[in-house]
Write an enzyme that holds these catalytic residues in place. Structure first.
Site, PDB file in Angstrom:
ATOM      1  N   ASP A 297       0.862  -1.178   0.000  1.00 42.29           N
ATOM      2  CA  ASP A 297       0.000   0.000   0.000  1.00 42.29           C
ATOM      3  C   ASP A 297       0.906   1.239   0.000  1.00 42.29           C
ATOM      4  O   ASP A 297       2.114   1.139   0.254  1.00 42.29           O
ATOM      5  CB  ASP A 297      -0.875  -0.037   1.254  1.00 42.29           C
ATOM      6  CG  ASP A 297      -1.777   1.164   1.390  1.00 42.29           C
ATOM      7  OD1 ASP A 297      -2.424   1.542   0.406  1.00 42.29           O
ATOM      8  OD2 ASP A 297      -1.818   1.745   2.491  1.00 42.29           O
TER       9      ASP A 297
ATOM     10  N   ASP B 100      -0.354   5.048   1.065  1.00 46.04           N
ATOM     11  CA  ASP B 100      -0.697   5.949   2.168  1.00 46.04           C
ATOM     12  C   ASP B 100      -0.764   5.197   3.493  1.00 46.04           C
ATOM     13  O   ASP B 100      -1.511   4.231   3.637  1.00 46.04           O
ATOM     14  CB  ASP B 100      -2.033   6.626   1.892  1.00 46.04           C
ATOM     15  CG  ASP B 100      -1.980   7.508   0.647  1.00 46.04           C
ATOM     16  OD1 ASP B 100      -1.101   8.377   0.581  1.00 46.04           O
ATOM     17  OD2 ASP B 100      -2.814   7.308  -0.258  1.00 46.04           O
TER      18      ASP B 100
ATOM     19  N   LYS C  69      -8.476  -4.975  -4.172  1.00 48.82           N
ATOM     20  CA  LYS C  69      -7.020  -4.961  -4.289  1.00 48.82           C
ATOM     21  C   LYS C  69      -6.492  -6.355  -4.627  1.00 48.82           C
ATOM     22  O   LYS C  69      -5.545  -6.494  -5.407  1.00 48.82           O
ATOM     23  CB  LYS C  69      -6.389  -4.454  -2.991  1.00 48.82           C
ATOM     24  CG  LYS C  69      -6.514  -2.953  -2.780  1.00 48.82           C
ATOM     25  CD  LYS C  69      -5.691  -2.490  -1.589  1.00 48.82           C
ATOM     26  CE  LYS C  69      -5.686  -0.971  -1.476  1.00 48.82           C
ATOM     27  NZ  LYS C  69      -4.830  -0.491  -0.364  1.00 48.82           N
TER      28      LYS C  69
ATOM     29  N   ASP D  23      -1.640  -1.042   5.914  1.00 46.70           N
ATOM     30  CA  ASP D  23      -1.962  -0.402   7.195  1.00 46.70           C
ATOM     31  C   ASP D  23      -3.454  -0.340   7.490  1.00 46.70           C
ATOM     32  O   ASP D  23      -3.834  -0.059   8.624  1.00 46.70           O
ATOM     33  CB  ASP D  23      -1.404   1.026   7.213  1.00 46.70           C
ATOM     34  CG  ASP D  23      -2.221   1.968   6.337  1.00 46.70           C
ATOM     35  OD1 ASP D  23      -2.318   1.711   5.122  1.00 46.70           O
ATOM     36  OD2 ASP D  23      -2.770   2.947   6.868  1.00 46.70           O
TER      37      ASP D  23
ATOM     38  N   ASP E 238      -6.604  -3.307   3.144  1.00 41.22           N
ATOM     39  CA  ASP E 238      -5.474  -4.141   2.721  1.00 41.22           C
ATOM     40  C   ASP E 238      -5.624  -5.592   3.191  1.00 41.22           C
ATOM     41  O   ASP E 238      -4.743  -6.413   2.940  1.00 41.22           O
ATOM     42  CB  ASP E 238      -4.157  -3.575   3.270  1.00 41.22           C
ATOM     43  CG  ASP E 238      -3.895  -2.166   2.802  1.00 41.22           C
ATOM     44  OD1 ASP E 238      -4.054  -1.902   1.594  1.00 41.22           O
ATOM     45  OD2 ASP E 238      -3.520  -1.312   3.625  1.00 41.22           O
TER      46      ASP E 238
END
Length: 256
Positions: A14, A16, A174, A197, A201
């Site tokens: 990821d 951000d 994702k 995070d 995810d």
């Protein structure tokens, strides 16, 4: 981790809150960039798996040395490779349904979140930035209730990344985007270390060979991770690369 984990060939990360200094800032540590470039030197490719619009994620990938991008939470992918004279192969994996407009979603989220400037560059996944992060989940609940009442929840999914409320076609994720890009890279999830995070995810961290959550990750992500770093965000990314990938790469070389 055992030495067999040196088979890791792809780092799926990821952006951000994972590559950045923390979950409230956008700056990326130079040490993060140096690790990605070191991995490339060793033949280990980095794929950015992000909720960001493709131009944002692809622009970053080009300059830091990543070899692929999963953008818009899996709705768009791009691979840096030479195919028929092109050095970037881009694919759109979904289409936004015509029966609901961004204006309608904005109306539901009024008072909770505003449209992201990135929406002008998005195809399928659209973002809304919370006016107050502490009330973002209230906005998400209001949107999910609206989608259910209209019957849209059969086609559209909504979630909060920690940065924005996202809405996209329900079959996009994702994980689906990562699987497609791995296919183009002639790789598989058995060769992937995934790190993130946020709750968004969970799917890639859960299904990767090694799933990593940074120390300040959402609890839902920590619950499925094989490894939780001691350090947060970008510092945790550095820790994971140094102690899971590079250390085992060095050990394997020394044992040969």
């Amino acid at each position: 981790m055992s030495r067999e984990d040196i088979r890791i060939k792809i780092i799926a990360t990821d952006i951000d809150g994972t590559l950045t200094i923390d979950r409230n800032r956008y700056e990326i540590l130079p040490e993060v960039v140096s690790r990605i470039q070191m991995l490339s030197y060793l033949g280990i490719k980095t794929v950015l798996v992000s909720a960001n619009a493709l131009p944002v994620a692809l622009g970053l990938a080009r300059y830091i040395g990543a070899k692929g991008v999963v953008a818009e939470n899996g709705c768009m992918i791009a691979v840096m490779k030479h195919v028929e004279g092109r050095n970037v192969v881009i694919q759109q994996l979904c289409n936004w349904p015509s029966f609901i407009t961004l204006k309608e979603i904005s109306s539901v989220l009024q008072g909770f979140a505003n449209e992201s400037w990135q929406n002008d560059y998005r195809k399928c996944d659209f973002a809304f930035i919370p006016i107050d992060k502490d009330k973002a989940l209230d906005g998400l609940k209001a949107l999910e209730k609206h989608l259910a009442q209209k019957g849209y929840d059969k086609y559209i999914s909504a979630g909060f990344s920690g940065y924005a409320i996202h809405v996209h076609p329900i079959h996009c994720s994702k994980l689906a985007g990562l699987k497609k890009i791995l296919e183009l890279m002639n790789s598989s999830l058995d060769e992937v270390l995934a790190i993130g995070d946020s709750v968004m995810d969970v799917d890639i961290v859960k299904h990767a060979k090694i799933g990593v959550a940074v120390s300040n990750a959402d609890d839902e992500l920590k619950n499925v991770a094989k490894y939780i770093t001691k350090h947060p965000s970008g510092f945790g990314f550095i820790e994971a690369i140094d102690h899971i990938v590079l250390m085992h790469y060095k050990d394997a070389k020394q044992s040969q």
